[in-house]
Design a protein around this motif. Sequence first.
Motif, PDB file in Angstrom:
ATOM      1  N   VAL A  27     -40.079  59.182  50.042  1.00 50.70           N
ATOM      2  CA  VAL A  27     -41.405  59.817  49.921  1.00 50.70           C
ATOM      3  C   VAL A  27     -41.969  60.129  51.301  1.00 50.70           C
ATOM      4  O   VAL A  27     -42.491  61.230  51.542  1.00 50.70           O
ATOM      5  N   TYR A  68     -37.584  64.613  47.390  1.00 53.74           N
ATOM      6  CA  TYR A  68     -37.912  65.875  46.710  1.00 53.74           C
ATOM      7  C   TYR A  68     -39.372  65.854  46.251  1.00 53.74           C
ATOM      8  O   TYR A  68     -40.124  66.818  46.467  1.00 53.74           O
ATOM      9  N   ALA A  69     -39.794  64.739  45.652  1.00 46.07           N
ATOM     10  CA  ALA A  69     -41.195  64.628  45.215  1.00 46.07           C
ATOM     11  C   ALA A  69     -42.140  64.659  46.414  1.00 46.07           C
ATOM     12  O   ALA A  69     -43.216  65.282  46.351  1.00 46.07           O
ATOM     13  N   SER A 117     -50.421  66.104  41.499  1.00 46.61           N
ATOM     14  CA  SER A 117     -48.983  65.865  41.681  1.00 46.61           C
ATOM     15  C   SER A 117     -48.548  64.592  40.972  1.00 46.61           C
ATOM     16  O   SER A 117     -47.482  64.549  40.341  1.00 46.61           O
ATOM     17  N   GLY A 121     -46.084  64.740  37.928  1.00 43.73           N
ATOM     18  CA  GLY A 121     -44.799  64.075  38.135  1.00 43.73           C
ATOM     19  C   GLY A 121     -44.534  63.001  37.105  1.00 43.73           C
ATOM     20  O   GLY A 121     -43.414  62.869  36.585  1.00 43.73           O
ATOM     21  N   ASN A 308     -44.811  70.194  40.999  1.00 45.30           N
ATOM     22  CA  ASN A 308     -44.266  68.841  40.830  1.00 45.30           C
ATOM     23  C   ASN A 308     -43.610  68.654  39.469  1.00 45.30           C
ATOM     24  O   ASN A 308     -42.563  68.013  39.353  1.00 45.30           O
ATOM     25  N   THR A 312     -39.453  67.921  38.758  1.00 47.60           N
ATOM     26  CA  THR A 312     -38.880  66.902  37.857  1.00 47.60           C
ATOM     27  C   THR A 312     -38.050  67.558  36.765  1.00 47.60           C
ATOM     28  O   THR A 312     -36.954  67.091  36.440  1.00 47.60           O
ATOM     29  N   GLN A 362     -38.325  57.378  39.561  1.00 47.24           N
ATOM     30  CA  GLN A 362     -39.267  58.494  39.648  1.00 47.24           C
ATOM     31  C   GLN A 362     -40.706  58.028  39.390  1.00 47.24           C
ATOM     32  O   GLN A 362     -41.650  58.542  39.981  1.00 47.24           O
ATOM     33  N   ASN A 366     -43.605  58.355  42.295  1.00 47.40           N
ATOM     34  CA  ASN A 366     -44.892  59.017  42.064  1.00 47.40           C
ATOM     35  C   ASN A 366     -46.065  58.121  42.462  1.00 47.40           C
ATOM     36  O   ASN A 366     -47.055  58.593  43.023  1.00 47.40           O
TER      37      ASN A 366
END
Length: 492
Positions: A27, A68-69, A117, A121, A308, A312, A362, A366
């Motif tokens: 992140v 990626y997030a 986001s 997400g 976002n 996913t 994930q 988030n």
Amino acid sequence: MDFLTHLGLGFSIALTPFNLLMAVAGVMVGMLIGALPGIGPPSGVALLLPLTFGMEPTSGIIMLAAMYAGTMYGGTITSVLINTPGESASVVTCLDGYQMALQGRAGPALGIAAFGSFIAGTVGVVLLMLVSPALAKWALSFGPPETFALMLLGLTTVTMLAGDDPLKGYISMVLGLMLAMVGFDIISGDARYGFGIPEMMDGVDFLPAAIGLFGLGEVLAGAEEKTQTAKTKLRLRDVMPSLADWSRSKWAIARGTALGFAVGVLPGAGPTVASFLAYTVEKKVSKTPEQFGKGAIEGVASPESANNAAATAAMVPMLTLGIPGSATTAIMLGGLMMWGLRPGPMLFEKNPEFVWGLIASQYIANVMLLLLSTLCIPLFVRALRIPYSILMPLIILFCVTGAYSLKNNVWDVGQMLVFGVIGYFMKKLGYSPAALVLALVLGPLAERALRQSLIISDAGMGIFFMRPISGVLMALALLAVAVPVVRAFMKK
């Protein structure tokens, strides 16, 4: 019961100290990469991929997915603060995010982007768990005709990005489509509009164009105006969205999440297309569309939620079908192959630890993204207190570095400078840089789908109206063109 068992297995893997550390690192690195113009998620994943080869596959994919997030939010930072998109999915955020910053509301803009986001997400991960097989099957029904119809619908809604003059919006879009045709023909391989310049054969790159139009163009326009340093308070509670902001944004976040996930599932569409479509839809349904482009918080909340959710959703076809949903997941797919994992319907059965560890991570990524982004907002906003005379050369340096870092090529810097001048004149004359950028993104996708459709068709253009999904999308696209024409006629 199997579902809860699998989810418990996933969290038992994701919450191990090393995997937790990989999620946090992913992140943080993602936010940094997203904030640097020109690098973007695909390049970031490609740079980090070699570092994962010595890890367990689950730990490696957790770090890449968390990164990626992070990049999805990182691009928002520079879009809001200096009108320079960090990555392609944040381009449309410049339209209202930067205007909010000029009004001293950079904090709420970054805050609503962070919360949007997180919500998108999290909802995206829930949908990833629950409906992956069904959505993957639906995505397979999108052949070239349906893809072209979807791209055409996106292009015809360009008037939503064009301010008060639809004609100038369409002129900007046509210019973007012309630029998108530069380079090799995707079917025959013939060179088009290259004028004998070898670098032109690669076409006009999207990111240097976006950085020039929004970043450098804004600097050139701002150099003529007297600018004042933003007087924004830096306490955390002062830069968070207010109840009124939440009231205006809640449905924008919901619509952006739903649209983003639906578009993200389609192979090749990705977060950039989702963010543009979400913005145009939000402006269309808004009761105050005239506020868009002037600092409407819904214009930040909707596309940020969409990109976002789409990021996913892009993992759905990658995990269930082995088809990448975006450029970033295409690189992740290569990583899976190198780890000896074969994506497809059997991945969930043969490697449940890998799949459910990724899904559980994930959720954690988030939460980490929300905490890190909101705690850092006062720090981000502090950048607006720098006098513009100092900030302007820093932005130019940022733009040049971002354009060069794309391919380590001076040609891209030249492209960025040219588009900076074009952006300056477009701003002065009231044309829409966003419409040009949208056409530059969707143009190659639309052309490829159109040519493929005509090759497989015995009915010519009729193929787009004979299939149910493409027929509905084509009808909506024609309606989007007809409405501004009818309105203009009615006014006269």
